[in-house]
Scaffold this motif. Structure first.
Motif, mmCIF file in Angstrom:
data_model
loop_
_atom_site.group_PDB
_atom_site.id
_atom_site.type_symbol
_atom_site.label_atom_id
_atom_site.label_comp_id
_atom_site.label_asym_id
_atom_site.label_seq_id
_atom_site.Cartn_x
_atom_site.Cartn_y
_atom_site.Cartn_z
ATOM 1 N N GLU A 125 1.924 -5.388 7.859
ATOM 2 C CA GLU A 125 2.097 -4.772 6.549
ATOM 3 C C GLU A 125 3.593 -4.692 6.203
ATOM 4 O OE1 GLU A 125 -0.119 -4.138 4.422
ATOM 5 O OE2 GLU A 125 0.761 -2.706 3.023
ATOM 6 N N PHE A 180 -4.955 -2.301 3.726
ATOM 7 C CA PHE A 180 -4.283 -1.662 4.850
ATOM 8 C C PHE A 180 -4.779 -0.233 5.047
ATOM 9 C CE2 PHE A 180 -0.721 0.988 6.399
ATOM 10 C CZ PHE A 180 -0.663 0.471 7.682
ATOM 11 N N ASP A 181 -4.930 0.475 3.943
ATOM 12 C CA ASP A 181 -5.480 1.822 4.022
ATOM 13 C C ASP A 181 -6.255 2.066 2.732
ATOM 14 O OD1 ASP A 181 -5.999 4.270 5.122
ATOM 15 O OD2 ASP A 181 -4.173 5.202 4.355
ATOM 16 N N ALA A 182 -7.261 2.906 2.814
ATOM 17 C CA ALA A 182 -8.049 3.199 1.623
ATOM 18 C C ALA A 182 -7.142 3.798 0.552
ATOM 19 C CB ALA A 182 -9.161 4.171 1.971
ATOM 20 N N LYS A 183 -7.424 3.451 -0.698
ATOM 21 C CA LYS A 183 -6.763 4.123 -1.820
ATOM 22 C C LYS A 183 -7.787 5.030 -2.446
ATOM 23 C CE LYS A 183 -3.786 0.327 -3.183
ATOM 24 N NZ LYS A 183 -3.755 -0.854 -4.001
ATOM 25 N N ARG A 184 -7.410 6.245 -2.762
ATOM 26 C CA ARG A 184 -8.344 7.139 -3.439
ATOM 27 C C ARG A 184 -7.849 7.375 -4.854
ATOM 28 N NH1 ARG A 184 -9.769 12.096 0.457
ATOM 29 N NH2 ARG A 184 -11.592 12.269 -0.908
ATOM 30 N N ARG A 228 0.839 -1.209 0.000
ATOM 31 C CA ARG A 228 0.000 0.000 0.000
ATOM 32 C C ARG A 228 0.873 1.258 0.000
ATOM 33 N NH1 ARG A 228 -1.873 3.761 -0.875
ATOM 34 N NH2 ARG A 228 -3.796 4.813 -0.271
ATOM 35 N N PHE A 229 1.904 1.259 0.819
ATOM 36 C CA PHE A 229 2.840 2.385 0.831
ATOM 37 C C PHE A 229 4.243 1.838 0.598
ATOM 38 C CE2 PHE A 229 -0.693 3.925 3.501
ATOM 39 C CZ PHE A 229 -1.043 5.060 2.772
ATOM 40 N N ASN A 280 -7.237 -6.003 7.493
ATOM 41 C CA ASN A 280 -6.752 -4.639 7.262
ATOM 42 C C ASN A 280 -5.268 -4.600 6.952
ATOM 43 O OD1 ASN A 280 -9.353 -3.711 7.879
ATOM 44 N ND2 ASN A 280 -8.880 -3.923 10.056
ATOM 45 N N GLN A 309 -1.463 -4.036 12.556
ATOM 46 C CA GLN A 309 -1.664 -3.980 11.100
ATOM 47 C C GLN A 309 -0.408 -3.433 10.426
ATOM 48 O OE1 GLN A 309 -5.128 -1.501 10.798
ATOM 49 N NE2 GLN A 309 -6.399 -3.016 11.828
ATOM 50 N N GLY A 346 -1.049 11.535 0.506
ATOM 51 C CA GLY A 346 -2.084 11.144 1.441
ATOM 52 C C GLY A 346 -2.602 9.783 0.983
ATOM 53 N N GLN A 347 -3.899 9.635 0.896
ATOM 54 C CA GLN A 347 -4.444 8.355 0.423
ATOM 55 C C GLN A 347 -4.570 8.319 -1.097
ATOM 56 O OE1 GLN A 347 -8.061 8.473 2.782
ATOM 57 N NE2 GLN A 347 -7.303 6.815 4.069
ATOM 58 N N TRP A 348 -4.337 9.462 -1.751
ATOM 59 C CA TRP A 348 -4.548 9.542 -3.196
ATOM 60 C C TRP A 348 -3.421 8.902 -3.977
ATOM 61 C CZ3 TRP A 348 -8.991 11.121 -5.306
ATOM 62 C CH2 TRP A 348 -9.840 11.963 -4.565
ATOM 63 N N LYS A 349 -3.786 8.343 -5.100
ATOM 64 C CA LYS A 349 -2.804 7.915 -6.099
ATOM 65 C C LYS A 349 -2.822 8.991 -7.177
ATOM 66 C CE LYS A 349 -1.635 3.794 -4.540
ATOM 67 N NZ LYS A 349 -0.240 3.455 -4.228
#
Lengths: 416, 106, 1012
Positions: free
Chosen positions: A322, C619-623, A167-168, C614, A318, C642-645
């Motif tokens: 991750e 794990f985290d929302a993707k926007r 994700r990151f 999660n 989490q 942030g959460q944005w791609k």
């Protein structure tokens, strides 16, 4: 003081360990001391030790309401590092790190300081810019620090998921190789034993209930064992600073928050350094016993219950899974909480208070353990001279009026 | 995990829906220019952090998005009341407190 | 080897279902219904592990969560390894593979055991604090070897093939534990109509009823379990959760339950119907109105010499293996006890046709019913005595029973050695106070039962305790206590309790337990053979006494110095014994000593189960913006903001970042480029006081902004430090559209709401986030007007649609708001389209743009273009220490606004007005092709020694294709007064880059190009 060594251990084993001496006395308080230190945690005990050792002031009492090292010293995740951003703080923490490097020998007590390195992972381009800024500032301040790219990170940290489809994704990391861990309880006990040997009275199970003043200046403390006089009083009571300051009649720019941590069951070593990530928000190391020691961010509300909210633990786990997916089947053994005094700029307050003869050392937030030797050292000098040690001077209380804050939120973002 | 009664929604909801926003009843000085640096610094940074009852500001962030106040005990974490902005607390440290079992007080 | 210790009959195992398993490479057989521990004992496996410190052989001691020794490595494949599984809690399944966690080359002949024997004397508690210090440089080497000994099991080195779930639940009554008390409580609560959850950690419900010799209504107690379960299943609001451990009791009656859904079936969840893979474990997050704690008690062993040799077991565990699993973990039993209950083990042993060598009862004249029954069956009972020492290395060979005086803590007779292979001991029962104490409530000592029971919990837990945890042990009383607890909990939760008939239990005479924890030895504790208190951590009675002698007087000090209770069992077996030893050593009572803190988890929980789903993609929302698919199709690489791609750049084949960005930059400067700016926060602000509100939250003035115009604004916090920025347009006199930074959108909205709701509720103004509702396509470059004109009905004439205004109309046939604002310094239009229509508009624009070489560009090019213009990015040029004046943006500060807006007072504090603050400037490197690394610190004097006086740092830095040299922005101390002077960047790689301080605007300083 009975000297500790491998040979001593062998000799004692011949007499079935029946002849070990007490590590510290259980003294009756004297009527008056040159200096009283309120708080028998690592910072307070270190202060007492350096007062006696470096300033020759031995008529000193440490007053502890519970047991020595029983506050945050006993509840932290034992990380030691000095890679802070601003000159003021990196120099203070570096002073501390240098003391760590000879501490076991100085105290004749093995605090198991292990310089296994501390990595700060970078997940965004802004993280990389911030890391470059930090590393560059550290280098010019004479504090070695390195910046690694993704491949180097992957080589150095086994099982860290450095793939590009997380994700990151990890883009790099800064690493301070002199950073590491120490055995937290041993730090308190080592300082206590050494301070006791120099004549300091360690008075446990005694709570300070108030301050006695004359012409506005403090002349001693009221305790559950009666009044004890002092020429100077130093408050080193992380997790209880605001309530005690209120008793002395002043307010502070502090809030006390729960800070949680957890350990896994002991497993064979798999994590060989300290790894932290602000972006996924978690950090991990592994103790010499094999427990994975994992830290969380602070809870957002004031709390003195030494426990926080469960979602903080969830988010932290989490983050760890991750970063290290192979740990998914490892099991969490125990969680707990400490109480951290947070300041608006994530830096401590060291120095004078509005009350003459009363000095404070507080506000270390999530990062107090690493500062233990340095904090005690500069606070001892401050108490001895009545004026702040040069390294402590920027960390005065007045900065919250003038605005000269030392904003370390970036370097201190994930609690540690 | 705290269970918080949102005075706007009229429901007990889990802490995950809320975010804490610091000490309540910190009013912005009406005339900032009249404040000394010291007074402005006190307004910006100095907070009460008592062991005991504390009035604090909360945001029902994943709910109605409204702010409200809570009177919470900082050692037991018991929430004695929640009340809307502009209202005064019924429980204060000075007035003493009644106890209610955790999680079931509304 | 067949099951040598399996009894020919009895037990709840299914002998028709044999299961094979492997332990330490050896194949064995057990039965369905066995735990791994039961199956190991059935096969005569004595040594299951080696101890942590001394590497002594260890066997199974207990039958449940308190087991300290049988902690094994589970799994046949790398990916499914699980470390530290307690064999007593692992159901046997066919094909199970397990091994010991320590011991080299194997547990039976462990070379480390030699080290333990030889070096054990050198390893009192805390020995490592006293040595390994000299020379200082050797510590890393010492530590390397210390770490070799660390840990029990190991983590897998491959990723977990299983998945996990979280589930939120609410109930009226949560009953924890399905033994006699819990079953009765659940029944009472269910009958009242309450919504009930009954959770129990074992494979099947029943708790102690599963192996008791007692009867209910004259029938085997297990029959009553079936009755209760049958009735509970008739209530639709009752949820039964076996294999589900309540691990944490958190604030406000929030509890976590760790359910093992498939661990009893295999090491990974087996595929179900339609190749569906079920979750391996599930974590229930429960908010309970009321809780009934019916969690029972743990038996304590007695502490005597060599009490760790395999063949030393808890009395109750022996009964469990005999009665529940049909396994006899030995042949000749010696029992050491201080209470009546342990005599059940003797009777069970006799019933199984096995030999009882003797019972050593510390009490002088026990006459309880079970004692008399044993006596009448010919059992030799030695009173006023205890087992003081055991002989044997890998298995108990003999036990010495001697007379003892518990008051003076002395052995009063030499005693006699009795040959035996099993020593069962019972030192009484410790209620499981863990959950009751998780919120800090202190357990209360009860001298009558010699145990801690849950304290009042400080009123923090809305719970009732029932049964053994309450110090109630007789079966009939336990059931009654459970039923009344269930009734009370239901009543407290608002239901009406229903009376019920309870089963009849046998009544018998029971006598009190005698206070005996640490059995004396002829020799002083320090010289006696090791007497273990905490088996997993090798904590001995001598170690605890030594700790107290060295000054460790608080219970927490003793724990921390000796490691008592630090194991994976968290001291369930040893803690009370340890406390008792420390208390006696210090001459204080056990309640004066007190307990350590109890913390979650009760038993360990997989990280995977806590994380649930999660992780990984969730794990985290993707926007994603409405145009994301187009970016992907056009080869964009993405940046996380942030959460944005966000599209980072759009490389063509063969291009790297630099060449792609150079091409994109030149396209914008020479023709037209297209940026997806949808991620910028958009807040719709309406109300008669909207304008006044903007005046208060922005640094600049908004009073005179006419309808149809737009303005750039800065926001500060009350401390005067820049916090966000963006353009706000006046849509109507009471209607504005505010834009924020991408990362700051949520923060800004929350902040606006904070001030509105708490400070200025009298202002009539309303805020709505519309970030996702509008897509924003930015056309930038000299040809942007021509391109846009082809697809819009809006009059784009430069005078009728001037810079910093906006117009409404249609773009590509779709209603749009077009803002003429610029972040590149070129003629630009920001086209806002309802998100659903944006893709169609983009496709039309792209088609029309071909002849202008319309070039999509990403954040990197955007950064370069704005840096050439000296435009800041909040969070890059600023941290939280920069004022508008520091940014040389004093033009954006409304110094005469009537209302003291947010930030004004703050930026006038002493330090914010100080000389020598860092100010935003441009830097031009002397070598035009050198690009300063972003973040690099600057100095005025490169020759000074370290620590250097730093002058500031580089905030942004790029090679400018348009200008042909590098450009950089930097915050430099007093920078605005140092234009033309030199600064130096001593880089990490050893380069020293020299640069000149210049204006921060490199390109088109007069701003003509955006105004054409």
């Amino acid at each position: 003081m009975q000297r500790y060594s491998g040979f001593g251990l062998f000799k004692q084993s011949l007499s079935h360990h029946e002849n070990w001496q007490r590590m510290w006395r259980n003294p009756t308080p004297k009527p008056v001391y040159d200096v009283i230190i309120i708080g028998g945690g690592g910072h307070g005990l270190a202060t007492a030790y350096y007062l006696a050792k470096e300033h020759g002031i031995t008529n000193v009492a440490v007053i502890e309401k519970g047991w020595l090292g029983g506050g945050n010293t006993a509840r932290n995740t034992t990380i030691v590092r000095s890679n802070y951003l601003w000159d003021e703080s990196s120099q203070l923490y570096e002073h501390s790190l240098k003391l760590w490097e000879g501490l076991s020998q100085d105290l004749n007590y093995n605090v198991m300081f292990s310089q296994r390195g501390c990595y700060h992972l970078c997940h965004t381009l802004q993280d990389l810019r911030d890391a470059e800024r930090l590393v560059s500032a550290n280098l010019l301040n004479g504090i070695p620090n390195e910046l690694l790219d993704r491949n180097q990170v992957a080589d150095e940290i086994p099982f860290l998921d450095c793939s590009k489809n997380t994700r990151f994704p990890i883009l790099g990391a800064s690493v301070q190789r002199r950073a590491g861990n120490a055995r937290h309880d041993a730090v308190a006990w080592g300082y206590a034993r050494a301070a006791d040997a120099l004549g300091v009275d360690l008075i446990q199970q005694t709570e300070v209930t108030g301050f006695r003043k004359q012409n506005g200046a403090v002349i001693g403390v009221e305790t559950t064992r009666g009044f004890i006089g002092a020429k100077r009083v130093g408050m080193v009571v992380a997790g209880n600073t605001s309530p005690l300051a209120a008793k002395a009649g002043f307010r502070l720019p502090l809030e006390s928050h729960p800070l949680q941590a957890l350990v896994s069951e002991p497993i064979k070593p798999i994590i060989h350094s300290v790894i932290m990530s602000n972006a996924v928000h978690g950090y991990i190391s592994q103790s010499d016993k094999g427990d994975l020691v994992i830290g969380a961010g602070i809870d957002g509300w004031v709390g003195y219950g030494q426990r926080g909210s469960y979602p903080v633990i969830e988010h932290t786990i989490q983050a760890i899974v991750e970063m290290f997916p192979v740990l998914s089947r490892v099991r969490m053994n125990r969680q707990w909480g400490g109480i951290v005094d947070t300041t608006p700029d994530a830096c401590p307050i060291i120095g004078k208070t509005p009350v003459p003869n009363l000095f404070i050392n507080c506000g270390w937030g999530t990062g107090g353990f690493k500062a233990t030797p340095g904090s005690g050292n500069v606070f001892a000098a401050t108490l001895a001279r009545g004026e702040p040690h040069p390294l402590a001077r920027p960390f005065n209380l007045e900065r919250f009026h003038t605005g000269a804050l030392i904003d370390e939120h970036g370097a201190a973002a994930v609690a540690h | 995990m705290l269970n918080i009664f949102c005075p706007h929604c009229g429901e007990l909801r889990s802490e995950e829906e809320f975010s804490p926003a610091g000490q309540a009843h910190i009013a912005r000085p009406l005339n900032p220019e009249a404040c000394s640096d010291e007074e402005w610094g006190e307004y910006l940074f100095f907070r009460d952090s008592p062991r005991g009852l504390r009035h604090e500001l909360w945001l029902h962030a994943s709910g109605c998005r409204k702010y409200f106040n809570a009177t919470r005990h900082t050692v037991s974490y018991e929430i004695l009341e929640t009340y809307k902005i502009g209202e005064q607390p019924a429980f204060t440290e000075a007035a003493g407190k009644k106890s209610a079992a955790q999680g079931v007080s509304a | 080897m067949s099951q040598v210790n399996r009894l020919s009959r009895g037990g709840r195992v299914d002998r028709s279902q044999p299961l094979t398993f492997t332990f330490n490479g050896q194949r064995y057989q057990g039965f369905a219904g066995d735990t791994l521990a039961a199956a190991l004992l059935a096969n005569g496996v004595d040594v299951v592990g080696r101890s942590f410190k001394y590497s002594r052989p260890r066997g199974i001691v207990a039958a449940g969560a308190e087991e300290p020794n049988a902690v094994i490595q589970l799994g046949s494949r790398e990916a499914t390894q699980v470390p530290n599984v307690r064999a007593t809690q692992q159901a046997l399944y066919d094909g199970l593979v397990a091994s010991s966690t320590n011991g080299w080359p194997n547990v039976d002949t462990d070379l480390m055991g030699l080290v333990g024997k030889v070096g054990g004397q050198m390893m009192p508690p805390g020995f490592y604090y006293k040595t390994f210090m000299f020379p200082q440089s050797m510590w890393p080497t010492y530590e390397k070897y210390i770490r070799k000994a660390a840990g029990l099991g190991r983590a897998p080195t491959e990723n977990d093939p299983d998945s996990y779930d979280l589930i939120n639940r609410h109930c009226d009554v949560l009953v924890i534990g399905a033994g006699p008390a819990g079953l009765a409580a659940a029944l009472a609560a269910a009958r009242s109509g309450a919504r009930v959850i009954l959770a129990d950690e074992q494979e099947e419900f029943g708790g102690s009823l599963l192996d008791t010799r007692e009867t209910l209504n004259g029938k085997p107690a297990a029959e009553w379990i079936e009755q209760v379960l049958a009735e509970l299943k008739t209530f639709p609001e009752v949820l039964l959760l076996p294999r589900a451990t309540v691990n944490g009791y958190h604030d406000h009656n929030f509890l976590t339950i760790h359910e093992r859904c498939t661990d009893h079936l295999g090491e990974t969840a087996p595929l179900g119907a339609f190749a569906h893979k079920p979750v391996r474990q599930r974590l229930h997050r429960v908010r309970a109105k009321r809780v009934v704690l019916a969690v029972g008690a743990h038996e304590r062993p007695l502490v005597f010499a060599n009490n760790d040799v395999p063949g030393n077991m808890l009395a109750g565990a022996v009964s469990t293996y005999v009665r529940r699993y049909g396994v006899a973990p030995g042949k000749q039993l010696v029992l050491a006890t201080n209470n009546d209950y342990a005599y059940r083990t003797v009777l069970d042993w006799l019933d199984a046709g096995l030999q009882v060598v003797a019972v050593a009862d510390a009490r002088s004249n026990p006459r309880g019913a079970w004692v008399e029954e044993a006596r009448s069956r010919g059992v030799r009972i030695l009173t006023g005595s205890s087992v003081v020492e055991v002989r044997g290395s890998k298995r108990v060979k003999a036990a010495r029973i001697a007379a003892i005086d518990t008051r003076s803590h002395r052995v009063t007779s030499p005693g006699e050695w009795l040959e035996c292979d099993l020593v069962a001991s019972s030192g009484g029962y410790s209620p499981v106070v863990h959950l009751a104490s998780h919120l800090g409530g202190k357990p209360t000592w009860r001298e009558d039962i010699l145990a801690f029971v849950p304290g009042d919990g400080l009123g923090l837990q809305a719970r009732v305790c029932a049964g053994a945890v309450n110090g109630v042990f007789a079966l009939g009383t336990v059931i009654a206590d459970g039923y009344s607890a269930g009734s009370k909990a239901a009543t407290d939760a608002g239901f009406k309790a229903v009376n019920g008939k309870l089963p009849r239990a046998e009544e018998r005479r029971e006598e009190a337990t005698l206070a005996l924890f640490h059995v004396p030895h002829d020799k002083p504790t320090a010289r006696a053979p090791k007497q273990f208190v905490d088996l997993q951590n090798d904590v001995t009675a001598a170690g605890i006494e030594l700790a107290t002698r060295e000054g460790f007087e608080s219970v927490e000090h003793v724990k921390r110095y000796t490691a008592l209770g630090f194991g994976t069992d968290q001291g369930k077996l040893g803690n009370i014994n340890g406390l008792a030893i420390a208390a006696r050593s210090l001459g204080i009572s056990i309640p004066q000593m007190g307990t350590t803190m109890f913390r979650p988890n009760y038993t360990p929980v997989s990280f995977g189960a806590i994380a649930g789903r999660n992780c990984g993609p969730l794990f985290d929302a993707k926007r994603f913006t409405a145009l994301h698919a187009w970016h992907v199709k056009n080869g964009a690489l993405f940046e996380d903001v942030g959460q944005w791609k966000r599209p980072w750049y759009f490389p063509k084949p063969g291009e790297d970042l630099h060449s792609a960005v150079a091409r994109e930059c030149l396209a914008v400067r020479s023709s037209v480029g297209l940026l997806d700016a949808s991620t910028l926060g958009k807040i719709d602000i309406q109300g008669p006081d909207a304008r006044e509100f903007l005046n208060r939250v922005y640094t600049n003035a908004w009073t005179k902004l006419d309808v149809g115009k737009a303005r750039y604004g800065l926001m500060c916090k009350e401390d005067g430090m820049v916090f966000d920025d963006g353009v706000t347009a006046c849509l109507a006199d009471n209607h504005f559209l505010m834009t924020t930074t991408t990362g700051g959108a949520a923060r800004v909205l929350q902040w606006l709401e904070l001030y509105h709701q708490t400070e200025w509720p009298e202002l009539k103004v309303y805020f709505t986030s519309v970030t996702d509702h509008w897509a924003t396509l930015t056309l930038s470059g000299p040809n942007s007007r021509k391109l846009l004109a082809e697809v819009t009905d809006i009059d784009l004439d430069k005078d009728r649609f001037p810079f910093m205004t906006w117009q409404e109309g249609k773009v590509a046939g779709v209603p749009a708001r077009v803002f003429r604002i610029s972040f590149t310094g070129e003629l630009s239009y920001e086209v806002n389209i309802q998100a659903d229509y944006a893709m169609g508009v983009l496709e039309k624009l792209a088609e029309a743009g071909k002849k202008y070489n319309l070039t999509p560009y990403g954040t990197e090019t955007m950064h370069v273009l704005r840096a050439e213009k000296g435009f800041i990015i909040v969070g890059q040029e600023t941290d939280s220490t920069v004022t508008p004046d520091d940014l040389n943006m004093g033009w954006c500060v409304g110094r005469t606004k009537p209302f003291s807006w947010i930030g004004w007072r703050g930026m006038n504090r002493e330090d914010a007005r100080r000389e020598g603050r860092k100010q935003l400037v441009g830097l031009r490197t002397v070598d035009p092709n050198q690009v300063l690394p972003e973040g690099t610190q600057l100095v005025f004097d490169p020759k000074q020694p370290k620590p250097m006086q730093m002058a500031g740092h580089v905030t942004s830095s790029y090679q400018s294709a348009s200008l042909g040299h590098s450009v950089a922005l930097a915050l430099v101390k007093g920078g605005l007064s140092k234009l033309g002077q030199k600064v130096y960047a001593p880089c990490r790689d050893g380069r020293l880059i020299e640069a000149e301080i210049v204006s921060s605007v490199f390109y088109d300083p007069k701003g003509d190009r955006q105004n054409i």
